[in-house]
Write a protein that holds these residues in place. Structure first.
Motif, PDB file in Angstrom:
ATOM      1  N   SER A  44       0.839  -1.193   0.000  1.00 57.74           N
ATOM      2  CA  SER A  44       0.000   0.000   0.000  1.00 57.74           C
ATOM      3  C   SER A  44       0.876   1.246   0.000  1.00 57.74           C
ATOM      4  O   SER A  44       2.014   1.221   0.491  1.00 57.74           O
ATOM      5  N   ARG A  45       0.325   2.328  -0.564  1.00 48.85           N
ATOM      6  CA  ARG A  45       1.040   3.605  -0.552  1.00 48.85           C
ATOM      7  C   ARG A  45       0.025   4.729  -0.728  1.00 48.85           C
ATOM      8  O   ARG A  45      -1.066   4.534  -1.263  1.00 48.85           O
ATOM      9  N   GLU A  46       0.382   5.889  -0.246  1.00 49.05           N
ATOM     10  CA  GLU A  46      -0.503   7.046  -0.344  1.00 49.05           C
ATOM     11  C   GLU A  46      -0.363   7.682  -1.718  1.00 49.05           C
ATOM     12  O   GLU A  46       0.750   7.860  -2.233  1.00 49.05           O
ATOM     13  N   LEU A  47      -1.505   8.020  -2.336  1.00 47.89           N
ATOM     14  CA  LEU A  47      -1.531   8.699  -3.630  1.00 47.89           C
ATOM     15  C   LEU A  47      -1.584  10.204  -3.397  1.00 47.89           C
ATOM     16  O   LEU A  47      -2.433  10.700  -2.646  1.00 47.89           O
ATOM     17  N   LYS A  48      -0.680  10.920  -4.027  1.00 45.46           N
ATOM     18  CA  LYS A  48      -0.563  12.355  -3.828  1.00 45.46           C
ATOM     19  C   LYS A  48      -1.344  13.124  -4.900  1.00 45.46           C
ATOM     20  O   LYS A  48      -1.697  12.608  -5.959  1.00 45.46           O
ATOM     21  N   SER A  49      -1.594  14.387  -4.594  1.00 43.68           N
ATOM     22  CA  SER A  49      -2.234  15.283  -5.564  1.00 43.68           C
ATOM     23  C   SER A  49      -1.253  15.608  -6.690  1.00 43.68           C
ATOM     24  O   SER A  49      -0.081  15.205  -6.667  1.00 43.68           O
ATOM     25  N   THR A  50      -1.727  16.340  -7.678  1.00 37.23           N
ATOM     26  CA  THR A  50      -0.893  16.655  -8.842  1.00 37.23           C
ATOM     27  C   THR A  50       0.357  17.418  -8.452  1.00 37.23           C
ATOM     28  O   THR A  50       1.447  17.195  -8.990  1.00 37.23           O
ATOM     29  N   ASP A  51       0.237  18.311  -7.460  1.00 39.33           N
ATOM     30  CA  ASP A  51       1.408  19.084  -7.026  1.00 39.33           C
ATOM     31  C   ASP A  51       2.322  18.288  -6.109  1.00 39.33           C
ATOM     32  O   ASP A  51       3.388  18.769  -5.716  1.00 39.33           O
ATOM     33  N   GLY A  52       1.945  17.071  -5.768  1.00 32.93           N
ATOM     34  CA  GLY A  52       2.780  16.221  -4.939  1.00 32.93           C
ATOM     35  C   GLY A  52       2.848  16.607  -3.482  1.00 32.93           C
ATOM     36  O   GLY A  52       3.666  16.072  -2.736  1.00 32.93           O
ATOM     37  N   ILE A  53       1.984  17.473  -3.009  1.00 36.44           N
ATOM     38  CA  ILE A  53       2.045  17.959  -1.622  1.00 36.44           C
ATOM     39  C   ILE A  53       0.966  17.303  -0.778  1.00 36.44           C
ATOM     40  O   ILE A  53       1.226  16.847   0.337  1.00 36.44           O
ATOM     41  N   ARG A  54      -0.209  17.219  -1.286  1.00 35.23           N
ATOM     42  CA  ARG A  54      -1.368  16.788  -0.507  1.00 35.23           C
ATOM     43  C   ARG A  54      -1.722  15.339  -0.835  1.00 35.23           C
ATOM     44  O   ARG A  54      -1.768  14.940  -1.992  1.00 35.23           O
ATOM     45  N   GLY A  55      -1.948  14.528   0.213  1.00 36.72           N
ATOM     46  CA  GLY A  55      -2.395  13.164   0.019  1.00 36.72           C
ATOM     47  C   GLY A  55      -3.877  13.125  -0.318  1.00 36.72           C
ATOM     48  O   GLY A  55      -4.691  13.834   0.287  1.00 36.72           O
ATOM     49  N   GLU A  56      -4.246  12.276  -1.306  1.00 32.80           N
ATOM     50  CA  GLU A  56      -5.637  12.212  -1.731  1.00 32.80           C
ATOM     51  C   GLU A  56      -6.250  10.810  -1.629  1.00 32.80           C
ATOM     52  O   GLU A  56      -7.453  10.664  -1.831  1.00 32.80           O
ATOM     53  N   GLY A  57      -5.462   9.805  -1.285  1.00 31.98           N
ATOM     54  CA  GLY A  57      -6.051   8.474  -1.166  1.00 31.98           C
ATOM     55  C   GLY A  57      -4.978   7.430  -0.917  1.00 31.98           C
ATOM     56  O   GLY A  57      -3.787   7.729  -0.837  1.00 31.98           O
ATOM     57  N   ILE A  58      -5.436   6.176  -0.790  1.00 34.18           N
ATOM     58  CA  ILE A  58      -4.550   5.036  -0.523  1.00 34.18           C
ATOM     59  C   ILE A  58      -4.731   4.012  -1.637  1.00 34.18           C
ATOM     60  O   ILE A  58      -5.852   3.637  -1.978  1.00 34.18           O
ATOM     61  N   PHE A  59      -3.606   3.557  -2.180  1.00 33.63           N
ATOM     62  CA  PHE A  59      -3.597   2.507  -3.204  1.00 33.63           C
ATOM     63  C   PHE A  59      -3.219   1.189  -2.538  1.00 33.63           C
ATOM     64  O   PHE A  59      -2.279   1.140  -1.748  1.00 33.63           O
ATOM     65  N   LEU A  60      -3.938   0.103  -2.855  1.00 29.17           N
ATOM     66  CA  LEU A  60      -3.732  -1.201  -2.205  1.00 29.17           C
ATOM     67  C   LEU A  60      -3.615  -2.296  -3.258  1.00 29.17           C
ATOM     68  O   LEU A  60      -4.436  -2.390  -4.163  1.00 29.17           O
TER      69      LEU A  60
END
Length: 601
Positions: free
Chosen positions: A190-206
């Motif tokens: 699993s890893r956190e998916l970031k926003s386009t600017d790479g700053i804000r987390g927007e979800g989790i990939f599993l």
């Protein structure tokens, strides 16, 4: 030392009165001539072969396994990168609000098609899912039904991925229950998916991996006839082991803690009853440890030279030792054969046998010790049989007090009646309580459980009884939150509540009430089960205890079976200072007090 014994006018020559002298004389020649020569020669050749070849061979194999597993995990990370860069995924989990579900469905279909295409080419992947912080989720399935009793954000792989801020996280093996009606043994990436600017987390990939590739990689490694490879994480949890079930069942031991503490690229040797083994450890980039185990007797070089050398010296030593052994064998073996004959009779179950060995030496002393041992074993067996019989009867009465067939029949009958009356919520409530009740009753876990679990069990039991008896029964559970983390015996309170209902409340003309209390005192944990039912006379109260006494089994009263058994269980587990106290007054009610010690987690 030569010894003589006077017999009439003759001196009787007895050179081997001591069996220790006989064994020493016989095996001194045998060991010096045969075993020492063979052992020294074998040791020299074996140590050279094992030390120079085995460790380097095992380390090289483990480096190859490490490289293969690392490539496999890298492929899994590439899948996560594919999801991170997919524009549909990024838009689906972003802060953009969809107007309606139909507006969202095209994105879900394209993402699901992408995940299905990956699964079609990778049979080792169990599930691919994305959980957006905006509340939307999508998987490789057309319709994703999440388990209503499991929240993704409470899972360890979700929390760790969120805390790592975009780095991949590999979980230990676990049962994945996030999807409804699916329970698979997997390792999660699993890893956190970031926003386009790479700053804000927007979800989790599993990505859930079913370990098939890792099993194939490790199971095909050849390190001799008995060598093998296993994988653990940095906490010592087993990822793969060829005999994993035996280890979990405590039927086999393994050097897991030592391997988990070892540094990458190092080796250590273990020599025990399983044989001499070489452990070689390699660390992966994501926290796993690849451990190779090779038996030195599988990897000894120059095996032909060693075998021929040992055979040559063994033949010379055996020929020499046979000449001496022929002279001593009859004298030494006769008392041993007598003892062996009597031991075989014992093996067939005859513990009344007594061996008779005449020579006054170590074997004669062994025979007398054997006779004493048989007498003690016979006494112990009789005592064990009595104890086991008592234990069996107690366990049978415990099961009878836990599962009442009439209670089950009446409960199921109530469920059918409520179903016919279209009382669906009541059916669900009673069925759920009954399932939880029986899950606690038939569990094979340890006897001690947290008090919180026991409170949940008795709550479900009273809930069922309340729905059955309606206004005839009222109850109150007053358990201090401060004691919920302490431990208690499993199914401790139910027998007393059951007795209170069936012998106190049910036959009462007006409604009755049961109160269950629990609090902490200096001497331990105090439970009280109080009812305002029919109560008991002093004679009935005495009968509760006498019915459990073996010497009074002819008593026909059944109300005390559960109480006497629970009292015995408490005393067996915690000691004589703890147990059950009962106060009762006819037409007034009954109070049962249970005292147990404070046992923390």
């Amino acid at each position: 030392m030569l010894r003589y014994k006077k017999h009439g006018s003759f001196l009787r020559f007895r050179p081997f009165k001591s069996i220790q002298s006989s064994i020493f004389l016989t095996f001194s020649c045998l060991i010096l001539v045969t075993i020492m020569v063979i052992s020294l020669n074998s040791y020299r050749l074996s140590v050279d072969a094992v030390e120079t070849n085995s460790q380097s061979y095992v380390q090289e194999i483990i480096r190859q396994v490490n490289s293969n597993i690392q490539s496999y995990i890298d492929n899994m990370e590439n899948i996560s990168i594919l999801a991170m860069t997919n524009k549909d995924v990024k838009y689906y989990i972003s802060n953009n609000n969809f107007i309606s579900k139909s507006d969202r469905m095209p994105y879900e279909k394209r993402i699901s098609d992408l995940f299905q295409a990956i699964l079609y080419s990778r049979k080792d992947i169990s599930t691919i899912m994305v959980f957006g912080y905006n509340g939307f989720n999508v998987s490789d399935r057309r319709i994703t039904l999440l388990n209503p009793y499991t929240k993704p954000e409470e899972q360890s792989w979700y929390k760790e991925a969120k805390s790592k801020g975009g780095q991949s996280v590999i979980s230990p093996p676990h049962v994945q229950n996030i999807i409804q009606n699916e329970y698979r043994w997997v390792v999660s990436l699993s890893r956190e998916l970031k926003s386009t600017d790479g700053i804000r987390g927007e979800g989790i990939f599993l990505v859930d991996l079913n370990l098939s590739i890792i099993n194939d990689i490790c199971s095909k490694i050849n390190m001799g006839k008995k060598g093998y490879v296993f994988v653990v994480d940095q906490s010592g949890n087993i990822i793969y082991h060829p005999q994993q079930q035996l280890i979990y069942s405590n039927l086999r031991s393994e050097q897991i803690s030592r391997a988990a503490a070892a540094k990458s690229g190092t080796s250590f040797t273990v020599d025990d009853d399983k044989g001499k083994r070489i452990y070689s450890v390699q660390d992966t980039n994501f926290g796993w440890k690849i451990v190779g185990v090779a038996y030195t007797d599988d990897l000894i070089a120059n095996e032909g030279t060693i075998r021929n050398s040992i055979a040559m010296y063994a033949i010379i030593g055996i020929l020499f030792s046979l000449l001496l052994s022929l002279f001593l064998s009859y004298r030494l073996s006769k008392p041993l054969r007598i003892l062996q004959r009597d031991m075989k009779k014992v093996e067939r179950g005859n513990f009344d046998i007594r061996t008779n060995i005449e020579p006054i030496n170590e074997i004669g002393q062994l025979g007398r010790a054997f006779n004493l041992m048989l007498a003690q074993i016979k006494n112990l067996m009789e005592e064990i049989i009595d104890n086991q019989e008592s234990k069996r009867k107690n366990e049978l009465m415990l099961l009878q007090s836990q599962i009442n067939p009439h209670f089950l029949y009446n409960t199921l009958d109530s469920i059918i009646w409520m179903g016919e009356q279209k009382k669906h919520e009541e059916v669900v409530l009673m069925t759920s309580a009954l399932a939880k009740l029986f899950r606690a009753s038939i569990t094979k876990d340890k006897e001690l459980v947290p008090i919180g679990v026991e409170v949940e069990h008795i709550t479900n039991y009273l809930l069922i009884q309340k729905m059955r008896y309606d206004e005839q029964l009222e109850y109150e559970i007053d358990i201090s939150p401060d004691i919920l983390h302490y431990k208690t015996l499993k199914i401790l309170l139910q027998p007393f509540v059951e007795n209170a209902i069936y012998h106190g409340i049910r036959n009462k003309p007006e409604p009755g009430k049961i109160t269950v209390r629990g609090h902490e005192q200096e001497e331990g944990i105090i439970f009280e089960v109080e009812d305002d039912g029919m109560g008991m006379t002093p004679e009935q109260l005495d009968e509760i205890w006498t019915v459990h006494d073996k010497r009074k089994q002819k008593t026909k009263s059944t109300s005390g079976i559960g109480i006497g058994n629970v009292n015995e269980r408490v005393k067996l587990f915690f000691g004589g200072a703890y147990g059950i106290q009962i106060r009762s007054e006819l037409e007034e009610g009954t109070i049962v007090t249970i005292i147990i010690p404070k046992i923390k987690e």
